[in-house]
Design an enzyme around this catalytic site. Structure first.
Site, PDB file in Angstrom:
ATOM      1  N   SER A  61      38.801  38.097  42.655  1.00  0.00           N
ATOM      2  CA  SER A  61      39.041  39.520  42.945  1.00  0.00           C
ATOM      3  C   SER A  61      38.029  40.396  42.211  1.00  0.00           C
ATOM      4  CB  SER A  61      40.436  39.926  42.478  1.00  0.00           C
ATOM      5  OG  SER A  61      41.406  39.272  43.238  1.00  0.00           O
ATOM      6  N   ASP A  67      49.557  34.897  44.833  1.00  0.00           N
ATOM      7  CA  ASP A  67      48.691  33.734  45.070  1.00  0.00           C
ATOM      8  C   ASP A  67      49.206  32.481  44.369  1.00  0.00           C
ATOM      9  OD1 ASP A  67      47.031  35.202  46.663  1.00  0.00           O
ATOM     10  OD2 ASP A  67      45.613  35.687  45.072  1.00  0.00           O
TER      11      ASP A  67
HETATM   12  C1  S3P Z   1      43.605  40.185  46.473  1.00  0.00           C
HETATM   13  C2  S3P Z   1      44.880  40.621  46.681  1.00  0.00           C
HETATM   14  C3  S3P Z   1      45.963  39.779  47.197  1.00  0.00           C
HETATM   15  C4  S3P Z   1      45.646  38.302  47.077  1.00  0.00           C
HETATM   16  C5  S3P Z   1      44.245  37.978  47.471  1.00  0.00           C
HETATM   17  C6  S3P Z   1      43.219  38.777  46.681  1.00  0.00           C
HETATM   18  C7  S3P Z   1      42.597  41.144  45.993  1.00  0.00           C
HETATM   19  O1  S3P Z   1      46.186  40.094  48.551  1.00  0.00           O
HETATM   20  O2  S3P Z   1      46.551  37.530  47.829  1.00  0.00           O
HETATM   21  O3  S3P Z   1      43.999  36.590  47.260  1.00  0.00           O
HETATM   22  O4  S3P Z   1      41.533  40.724  45.506  1.00  0.00           O
HETATM   23  O5  S3P Z   1      42.858  42.350  46.097  1.00  0.00           O
HETATM   24  P1  S3P Z   1      47.172  41.319  48.965  1.00  0.00           P
HETATM   25  O6  S3P Z   1      46.878  42.407  48.038  1.00  0.00           O
HETATM   26  O7  S3P Z   1      46.858  41.686  50.362  1.00  0.00           O
HETATM   27  O8  S3P Z   1      48.543  40.744  48.824  1.00  0.00           O
END
Ligand code: S3P
Length: 449
Positions: free
Chosen positions: A31, A330
């Site tokens: 992220s 996750d």
């Molecule tokens: C992420 C947010 C999450 C996560 C993804 C990465 C991010 O998704 O599941 O692997 O980097 O903002 P959501 O915010 O849509 O749940």
């Protein structure tokens, strides 16, 4: 252009290997890697990123940002990436369609980014990404001026045109999603005036932290209900940064659970980011009886990071309430592996979002466990996992282009009585490119079939 995943000849057989030992360095956070690249592309000057995650999803963001005019130089020896940005509002018109492989984060964040720039873009993805909902992003962005040229019922490929006169939004998030929140925030960076985003349920806050670090005009307050209100005044110049990306707790989670469920293990896992919106799974694993000892703690990229020691543990079942689901989103796959080795019935509540991840993980968890001799059933949006600490294995698992399904199945197999067959582990490279190397190094045994 990133490589389209070839899912031939990537089937493996996981053999029981319950003795694990070693020291591991957690790969960098996915992220934060995406966000640092995008913010670097929005600065005039050089942003230097040490330890950027080198995975397929991050390659997708790099590819797109180059199309938008950023110069990105990778020095593999020094593990250093330098981004020469185009500045706020300076995106180039891409010459090609933007293919983003498996990366939902790239798709949603970049839709936000282009929405307030006068460029026309066709976003494309692999089979998995092309089934995932984009309406949650393009609908609020269209209130900010994004033109949907071909919305394709909210699924990629989608053709969009950003606005030359975007309008600030006052929006309350309908889905607790950091990706949606971040898309609106990236859009707001190039909008005159104050955009306001209210977050009823807390989600990961890397965008907020990094906006502050890069000097964006951002203010976060709490309303009377304790909800976060994010205010951004756009068109402020950002300052290039020098950053060192901390380790990804969501990747470390697989190794931590490996250490807990093994019959005899001692693993030292270094460089795990402890951001409270990401590391809650560690608290739950400790509540389940996990032997996790915090060693050194330090700061990287404005985030607390730690080294831990994990040893084999006798786990007990746990109930996880729905309010915390976005902070564990996750980790449910690997938490379900921990629950499969725990005594009693675990209940994970409010998992509707798992149905729209890289695959339908709500179903994937049930398939993985039920096929492996652990009872798992659904009740509305909850999952119930009942175990007497024994996993039979003998299952045939389809990963459906989902990296975390592949890794969870590999960890489940470490202490299962019979071998687990996995049809395709190539998706792991989207987030954890050296997972196989680490798995073998600590004592996990598997073979290609
Ligand atoms: C992420 C947010 C999450 C996560 C993804 C990465 C991010 O998704 O599941 O692997 O980097 O903002 P959501 O915010 O849509 O749940």
């Amino acid at each position: 252009m990133i490589m389209k995943i070839n899912n031939k000849n990537n089937a493996v057989l996981i053999k029981r290997s319950p003795f694990l030992a070693g020291t591991i360095n957690t790969p960098s956070d996915k992220s934060i890697s995406h966000r640092c690249l995008i913010l670097g592309a929005l600065c005039i000057g050089e942003t230097k990123i040490q330890n950027l995650l080198s995975s397929e999803d991050i390659r997708a963001t790099i590819y797109a940002l180059r199309e938008f005019g950023a110069k990105i130089i990778e020095d593999k020896e020094k593990n250093l990436v330098t981004v020469h940005g185009v500045g706020i509002g300076g995106l180039f018109q891409p010459k090609k369609n933007i293919y983003l492989g498996n990366s939902g984060t790239s798709a949603r964040l970049l839709m936000g980014l282009i929405s307030s720039n006068p460029v026309e873009v066709e976003f494309e993805g692999d089979k998995s990404l092309s089934t995932r909902p984009m309406g949650r992003v393009i609908e609020p962005l269209s209130e900010m001026g994004l033109e949907i040229l071909n919305g394709n019922s909210g699924k990629l490929p989608i053709r969009l045109r950003g606005s030359s006169l975007p309008i600030p939004i006052n929006h309350k998030l309908k889905v607790p999603s950091a990706q949606v929140k971040s898309a609106l925030m990236f859009s707001a960076l190039n909008i005159k005036g104050k955009s306001i985003i209210t977050e009823p349920i807390r989600t990961r806050d890397h965008t907020e932290r990094l906006f502050k670090l890069f000097g964006a005009n951002i203010n976060i307050i709490k309303n009377n209900d304790g909800q976060n209100i994010i205010e951004i005044i756009g068109e402020k110049k950002l300052s290039p940064q020098e950053l060192d990306i901390p380790g990804d707790p969501s990747s470390a989670a697989f190794l931590i659970v490996a250490g807990l469920i093994a019959s005899k293990s001692k693993l030292f896992i270094n460089n795990i980011m402890l951001n409270p919106t990401r590391s809650l799974f560690i608290d739950y694993l400790i509540k389940m009886g996990g032997n996790i000892e915090f060693k050194k703690k330090y700061i990287k990229c404005g985030e607390e990071v730690c080294d831990i020691e994990v040893t084999s543990s006798k786990l007990k079942a746990i109930k996880i309430p729905k309010e915390v689901a976005p902070s564990l989103i996750d980790e449910y796959l690997i938490l379900s592996v921990a629950a499969a080795y725990a005594k009693g019935e675990s209940r994970f509540c409010g998992l509707s979002e798992l149905r729209v991840k890289e695959s339908n993980r709500f179903n994937a968890i049930q398939d993985l466990l039920n096929q492996s001799g652990v009872s798992c059933r659904e009740e509305g949006d909850d999952l119930l996992i009942k175990s007497n600490e024994i996993v039979l294995g003998g299952s045939n698992i389809r990963t459906n282009l989902d990296h975390r399904v592949a890794m969870a199945a590999m960890i489940l197999g470490l202490n299962a009585k019979n071998e687990i067959n996995i049809d395709d582990i190539s998706p792991i490279s989207t987030s954890f490119p050296n997972f196989e190397e680490i798995y073998s190094k600590i004592g996990g045994v598997y073979k290609y079939i």
